[in-house]
Design a protein around this motif. Structure first.
Motif, PDB file in Angstrom:
ATOM      1  N   GLY A   1      22.687 -37.027  -4.580  1.00  0.00           N
ATOM      2  CA  GLY A   1      22.022 -35.992  -4.425  1.00  0.00           C
ATOM      3  C   GLY A   1      21.551 -35.459  -3.343  1.00  0.00           C
ATOM      4  N   PHE A   2      20.587 -34.513  -3.694  1.00  0.00           N
ATOM      5  CA  PHE A   2      19.122 -33.962  -2.766  1.00  0.00           C
ATOM      6  C   PHE A   2      18.004 -32.919  -3.471  1.00  0.00           C
ATOM      7  N   VAL A   3      17.052 -33.561  -3.269  1.00  0.00           N
ATOM      8  CA  VAL A   3      15.589 -33.264  -4.103  1.00  0.00           C
ATOM      9  C   VAL A   3      14.602 -32.707  -2.952  1.00  0.00           C
ATOM     10  N   SER A   4      14.248 -31.944  -2.869  1.00  0.00           N
ATOM     11  CA  SER A   4      13.346 -31.434  -2.232  1.00  0.00           C
ATOM     12  C   SER A   4      12.160 -30.765  -3.019  1.00  0.00           C
ATOM     13  N   MET A   5      10.731 -30.363  -2.236  1.00  0.00           N
ATOM     14  CA  MET A   5       9.565 -29.664  -3.312  1.00  0.00           C
ATOM     15  C   MET A   5      10.088 -28.717  -4.271  1.00  0.00           C
ATOM     16  N   VAL A   6       9.504 -28.065  -5.191  1.00  0.00           N
ATOM     17  CA  VAL A   6       9.778 -27.222  -5.687  1.00  0.00           C
ATOM     18  C   VAL A   6       8.803 -25.660  -4.339  1.00  0.00           C
ATOM     19  N   GLY A   7      10.471 -24.847  -4.805  1.00  0.00           N
ATOM     20  CA  GLY A   7       9.765 -23.780  -3.674  1.00  0.00           C
ATOM     21  C   GLY A   7      10.358 -23.599  -2.622  1.00  0.00           C
ATOM     22  N   ASP A   8      10.655 -25.125  -2.022  1.00  0.00           N
ATOM     23  CA  ASP A   8      10.604 -25.135  -0.249  1.00  0.00           C
ATOM     24  C   ASP A   8      12.346 -24.334  -0.141  1.00  0.00           C
TER      25      ASP A   8
END
Length: 410
Positions: free
Chosen positions: A347-354
């Motif tokens: 999957g993909f992980v991004s910064m909280v709120g980005d």
């Protein structure tokens, strides 16, 4: 062994603690142990042993507590309503647990720092205590206070913050051993709240895949949208789950493509606010609120992408379910999520709120069928290997035995 699984929170309830308790009870009983469940009643007016007639009504305890607690003499800490409610409930839990006869249990397994602290005060000398820390209560309280407009909440309510920080530490230390599901939470407890790292063990949650498979096979009356790919987000509609960020990301995504539909599966106190946000973004035809449902496994089977934009999380069951169903996950980097989702692989992980990056990750999976299917299969293989319920149960049995041995029980 005879084991008491105990929580301050209502049982049954929405969220991961309740299924954790149920599946651990079932597996322990299959292994020959006796297990009781204790918690608040769903209406929160009693403490009880689930599935039995044993209960204590809180109103019957309040007159005793009020007689002992002189309001005029209470320190300022107890006069903060955010503190007083928990303290009064904790006293009720202690009295109720004592009346249930804790001497019958070889070990108590608390599911939160409040239950750990409460039961430690009334447990017999020979009864062991293990505490599972499923999340950081002190952090969640800070998030809730800040959301209410108190952006400087630590300055405005310093005693409340001190109380919950102390509760975090004392609840973890009350047990012979504290257990978390992620290295992230172990680090939070150690670095932010002073719990010695050696006092904390990390044991990822296990997942009972057989009932999940049965629910998946049973299907759902819902119908997959024709000509569109389906994004699913099963989560409580609360601030901590970050659904508002997902809606913002979907509004961004809608500007570039409309070949998708998003189902929000769950309920919570932010439902009306989130519905208003969807309307304001012009997404009424693209985002549907399904409420609480019992057919989540079958809904996941219909889906193409799983989304979990949480603000804070430890090791959510929703991610384990999605991986078991073979779906790529688009998640935030909150808490233990990066330990569950391998960025670029499952999957993909991004910064909280980005929300821009979140929208970009959704678009990558919508645009590339091969990538989406490849990631989904990798997630399925990884989940089946990592989320072993037998491994988790064996870890707790060993923790129970060690706790009981340290108290002279065995």
């Amino acid at each position: 062994m005879k084991i008491l699984l105990a929580t301050y929170w209502p049982i049954p309830h929405l969220g991961g603690v309740w299924p954790f308790m149920l599946q651990l009870k079932k597996r322990l009983e299959n292994w020959g142990h006796q297990v009781d469940l204790m918690g608040n009643g769903p209406d929160e007016y009693k403490y009880y042993i689930y599935g039995t007639d044993l209960k204590v009504m809180k109103d019957d305890l309040m007159h005793m507590l009020q007689a002992k607690l002189n309001r005029n003499a209470l320190p300022a800490l107890h006069q903060d309503p955010l503190v007083r409610r928990v303290e009064m409930d904790r006293y009720c839990m202690e009295l109720a647990a004592a009346s249930f006869g804790l001497q019958q249990y070889d070990v108590i397994h608390a599911q939160d720092v409040i239950a750990s602290l409460a039961l430690n005060r009334v447990r017999p000398p020979s009864t062991g205590l293990v505490a599972s820390i499923h999340g950081s209560l002190a952090r969640e309280i800070k998030i809730l206070l800040d959301e209410e407009g108190r952006l400087d909440s630590e300055r405005l309510r310093p005693l409340a913050h001190l109380y919950y920080r102390t509760l975090e530490y004392q609840g973890a230390m009350a047990a012979e051993k504290a257990v978390t599901a992620s290295n992230w939470l172990k680090n939070v407890l150690s670095r932010e709240y002073g719990v010695p790292a050696g006092h904390i063990e990390v044991s990822p949650y296990g997942f009972d895949m057989e009932p999940f498979a049965r629910k998946l096979a049973a299907g759902t009356p819902l119908v997959r949208p024709e000509g569109k790919k389906l994004i699913v987000c099963p989560a409580r509609l609360e601030t901590i789950k970050g659904i508002n960020f997902l809606i913002d990301a979907l509004a961004n995504l809608k500007q570039r493509r409309s070949d998708w539909l998003c189902w929000l599966v769950g309920d919570g106190d932010k439902r009306d606010e989130l519905i208003a946000q969807v309307r304001a973004a012009g997404l009424e035809d693209d985002v549907q609120f399904l409420g609480h449902r019992e057919d989540v496994p079958a809904i996941l089977a219909l889906s193409d992408i799983f989304a979990h934009p949480s603000v804070q999380d430890n090791q959510p069951f929703a991610v384990m379910e999605a991986q078991t169903a073979g779906k790529p996950a688009v998640v935030s980097n909150a808490g233990g999520l990066p330990e569950m989702v391998a960025h670029g692989e499952t999957g993909f992980v991004s910064m909280v709120g980005d929300t821009d990056t979140l929208a970009y990750h959704l678009e990558l999976l919508l645009a590339d069928d091969e990538l989406r299917l490849k990631m989904g299969e990798a997630a399925r293989l990884s989940g089946c290997e990592r989320w072993s319920l037998d491994r988790m149960t064996q870890h707790f049995v060993e923790a129970y035995q060690a706790a009981g041995h340290s108290r002279g029980r065995f």
